[in-house]
Design an enzyme around this catalytic site. Structure first.
Site, PDB file in Angstrom:
ATOM      1  N   GLU A  64     -32.612  30.090 -24.584  1.00  0.00           N
ATOM      2  CA  GLU A  64     -33.621  29.171 -24.036  1.00  0.00           C
ATOM      3  C   GLU A  64     -33.732  29.495 -22.682  1.00  0.00           C
ATOM      4  O   GLU A  64     -33.335  30.156 -21.920  1.00  0.00           O
ATOM      5  CB  GLU A  64     -32.741  27.627 -23.775  1.00  0.00           C
ATOM      6  CG  GLU A  64     -33.746  26.786 -23.487  1.00  0.00           C
ATOM      7  CD  GLU A  64     -33.052  25.214 -23.241  1.00  0.00           C
ATOM      8  OE1 GLU A  64     -31.742  25.413 -22.962  1.00  0.00           O
ATOM      9  OE2 GLU A  64     -33.702  24.356 -23.650  1.00  0.00           O
ATOM     10  N   LYS A 113     -38.422  21.591 -28.947  1.00  0.00           N
ATOM     11  CA  LYS A 113     -37.258  20.999 -28.941  1.00  0.00           C
ATOM     12  C   LYS A 113     -37.329  19.405 -28.772  1.00  0.00           C
ATOM     13  O   LYS A 113     -38.097  18.949 -28.259  1.00  0.00           O
ATOM     14  CB  LYS A 113     -36.520  21.326 -27.507  1.00  0.00           C
ATOM     15  CG  LYS A 113     -35.255  20.862 -27.131  1.00  0.00           C
ATOM     16  CD  LYS A 113     -34.829  21.396 -25.471  1.00  0.00           C
ATOM     17  CE  LYS A 113     -33.408  21.006 -25.251  1.00  0.00           C
ATOM     18  NZ  LYS A 113     -33.011  21.598 -23.912  1.00  0.00           N
ATOM     19  N   CYS A 153     -30.448  24.060 -27.816  1.00  0.00           N
ATOM     20  CA  CYS A 153     -29.438  23.555 -26.660  1.00  0.00           C
ATOM     21  C   CYS A 153     -28.928  22.006 -26.921  1.00  0.00           C
ATOM     22  O   CYS A 153     -28.231  22.014 -27.877  1.00  0.00           O
ATOM     23  CB  CYS A 153     -30.123  23.890 -25.439  1.00  0.00           C
ATOM     24  SG  CYS A 153     -28.778  23.816 -24.172  1.00  0.00           S
TER      25      CYS A 153
HETATM   26  N1  LIG Z   1     -30.844  23.075 -21.601  1.00  0.00           N
HETATM   27  C1  LIG Z   1     -29.926  22.168 -22.156  1.00  0.00           C
HETATM   28  O1  LIG Z   1     -30.298  21.493 -23.163  1.00  0.00           O
HETATM   29  C2  LIG Z   1     -28.478  21.912 -21.666  1.00  0.00           C
HETATM   30  C3  LIG Z   1     -27.710  21.170 -22.769  1.00  0.00           C
HETATM   31  C4  LIG Z   1     -26.307  21.093 -22.122  1.00  0.00           C
HETATM   32  O2  LIG Z   1     -25.773  21.695 -21.122  1.00  0.00           O
HETATM   33  C5  LIG Z   1     -25.567  19.987 -22.979  1.00  0.00           C
HETATM   34  O3  LIG Z   1     -24.297  19.971 -22.495  1.00  0.00           O
HETATM   35  O4  LIG Z   1     -25.716  19.427 -23.954  1.00  0.00           O
END
Ligand SMILES: NC(=O)CCC(=O)C(=O)O
Length: 274
Positions: free
Chosen positions: A50, A123, A163
């Site tokens: 990402e 996303k 993520c």
């Molecule tokens: N960039 C993100 O989406 C971070 C996600 C993340 O750290 C989590 O714990 O879930």
């Protein structure tokens, strides 16, 4: 998910781990070098993390490098890099601005071996976390997507996520039977240490497929620290490859027979009661 057919052809897959900084040029140089390393090692499908092109102390910086769909340096980079190596290249995420509303999405773009785009995923779940000094609110700069995306590649059927999406199992169920789930990420150190491995292995076990997560991992010039631990997990939940921190490549073999064996011996997907 009623269908348990294994679509996969199989092959080598690889995840690139980065510690991106605030300048696009050097980040693209690192990405190019690591993708080349993965391709030379035999990977047919390579995925970047990402925000591979920028991680800055100023959250607005990532929006400042946004591109219109189909036009821009980051999209050219992905297309040219995929065709140079003849691979399926999953472009972590890039900030894309929508013509319709002018708002920015955190988007994964996938290019095929001829450099042409084969998939786009925006996303869906935007990260929010607040504890002590740490505070993240992705919704301040990004609009959520609303579509589940899968695509067929040389190694098999692939489902896309990014993520924080990893925390929402219903997204993966909505993908249907895929052979490989991808999770380009920039998990925080705090949440990653607590949850990253468990979540990745759980998604692999419950969907009985491979999971590959290329991540940001290390201390960034902005001072932000990401968890890293880019990982490939097999359909039984075993970790095939992992890199704790720093730039590098993790690679593994996606074997259709492994997916079939897990689904046959433990037919949990067929036992779902909807
Ligand atoms: N960039 C993100 O989406 C971070 C996600 C993340 O750290 C989590 O714990 O879930």
């Amino acid at each position: 998910m009623t269908q348990q057919a294994v679509n996969a052809v199989g092959g080598q897959i690889a995840a690139v781990q980065m510690v991106s900084g605030p300048d696009v040029g050097p980040n693209l140089e690192v990405a190019a070098r690591l993708v080349a390393e993965a391709a030379e090692g035999g990977a047919q499908l390579v995925a970047l993390p990402e925000y591979f092109a920028i991680i800055s102390g100023d959250e607005r910086a990532k929006v400042a490098i946004r591109e219109r769909d189909g036009v821009g340096r980051l999209q050219d980079f992905l297309s040219e890099t995929a065709s140079r190596h003849g691979i399926w290249l999953v472009g972590g995420t890039v900030p894309l601005v929508a013509e319709a509303d002018g708002k920015v999405r955190n988007t994964t773009l996938v290019c095929g071996p001829d450099g042409k785009r084969v998939a786009r995923y925006d996303k869906i779940h935007l990260f929010g976390f607040s504890r002590g000094q740490e505070r993240y609110d992705e919704a301040e700069t990004i609009e959520p997507g609303d579509s589940v995306v899968t695509f067929d590649s040389a190694v098999g059927r692939v489902g896309l996520s990014v993520c924080y999406d990893l925390r929402f199992p219903e997204l993966y169920r909505a993908m249907g039977a895929v052979d490989l789930i991808l999770v380009p990420s920039a998990f925080t150190y705090t949440t990653g240490k607590a949850h990253w491995e468990i979540l990745l292995r759980t998604r692999a076990i419950e969907n009985q497929c491979y999971v590959m997560a290329p991540a940001q991992g290390g201390r960034h010039p902005s001072g932000r620290v990401t968890w890293g631990h880019s990982m490939i997990v097999d359909p039984w939940g075993e970790i095939l490859a992992c890199r704790d921190e720093g730039e590098g490549v993790v690679a593994g073999l996606l074997e259709p027979s492994r997916i079939a064996a897990v689904r046959e011996s433990l037919p949990a997907l067929r036992h779902r009661r909807l």
